[in-house]
Design a protein around this motif. Structure first.
Motif, short mmCIF file in Angstrom:
data_model
loop_
_atom_site.label_atom_id
_atom_site.label_comp_id
_atom_site.label_asym_id
_atom_site.label_seq_id
_atom_site.Cartn_x
_atom_site.Cartn_y
_atom_site.Cartn_z
N GLU A 49 0.82 -0.78 0.02
CA GLU A 49 0.37 -0.01 -0.07
C GLU A 49 1.27 1.47 -0.11
OE1 GLU A 49 -3.44 2.24 -0.18
OE2 GLU A 49 -3.06 0.14 -0.39
N ILE A 50 1.87 1.45 0.91
CA ILE A 50 3.03 2.52 0.59
C ILE A 50 3.35 2.21 -0.77
CG2 ILE A 50 5.08 3.26 1.47
CD1 ILE A 50 3.95 1.39 4.56
N GLU A 51 4.29 1.89 -1.32
CA GLU A 51 4.28 1.14 -2.86
C GLU A 51 3.29 1.75 -3.69
OE1 GLU A 51 7.59 1.29 -5.12
OE2 GLU A 51 7.55 1.11 -2.67
N HIS A 52 2.36 1.87 -3.42
CA HIS A 52 1.11 2.46 -4.28
C HIS A 52 1.22 3.70 -4.12
CE1 HIS A 52 -2.43 2.68 -6.08
NE2 HIS A 52 -3.08 3.08 -5.15
N LEU A 53 0.92 4.41 -2.61
CA LEU A 53 0.78 5.47 -2.80
C LEU A 53 1.92 6.76 -2.91
CD1 LEU A 53 -1.00 4.81 0.92
CD2 LEU A 53 -2.14 5.35 -1.40
#
Length: 121
Positions: A49-53
């Protein structure tokens, strides 16, 4: 799902009866018992999720400003206000020093704001 290891990895293992006759078995696993083991850390979903954001355009601009704002404050505290080393010991004493340092930095910032001439509308 099979188990969670001490290191925090969840282990998933395939059903050998279903995998035994699969035409893609050789591409999937080379194990003798026809099982594929997948390990996934319990926090890996959060990391995805962090990588996506990180790749959202709004977050890119915010992160680019970080080095000019937040990181600069800590660098000034370290270079100009003695936060590189300390002679104090203990969490309370170090917290007190950090708070006093940042209070002083905020007072300097507020003083600079008052010295700026008002802008004409």
């Amino acid at each position: 799902y099979r188990t969670t290891t001490k290191e925090g990895y969840r282990q998933y293992i395939s059903n050998p009866t279903q995998c035994k006759d699969c035409p893609l078995l050789s591409q999937c696993t080379q194990s003798q018992n026809h099982q594929k083991l997948i390990q996934r850390h319990v926090w890996e979903g959060y990391l995805e999720e962090i990588e996506h954001l990180r790749h959202i355009e709004e977050n890119k601009t915010i992160y680019a400003r970080r080095k000019e704002t937040i990181e600069r404050v800590f660098a000034d505290a370290k270079d100009k206000h003695g936060m590189r080393w300390t002679t104090l010991r203990g969490l309370k004493k170090l917290s007190m020093q950090a708070m006093l340092t940042f209070v002083a930095m905020n007072l300097k910032k507020m003083a600079n704001w008052t010295w700026l001439s008002p802008k004409m509308a």
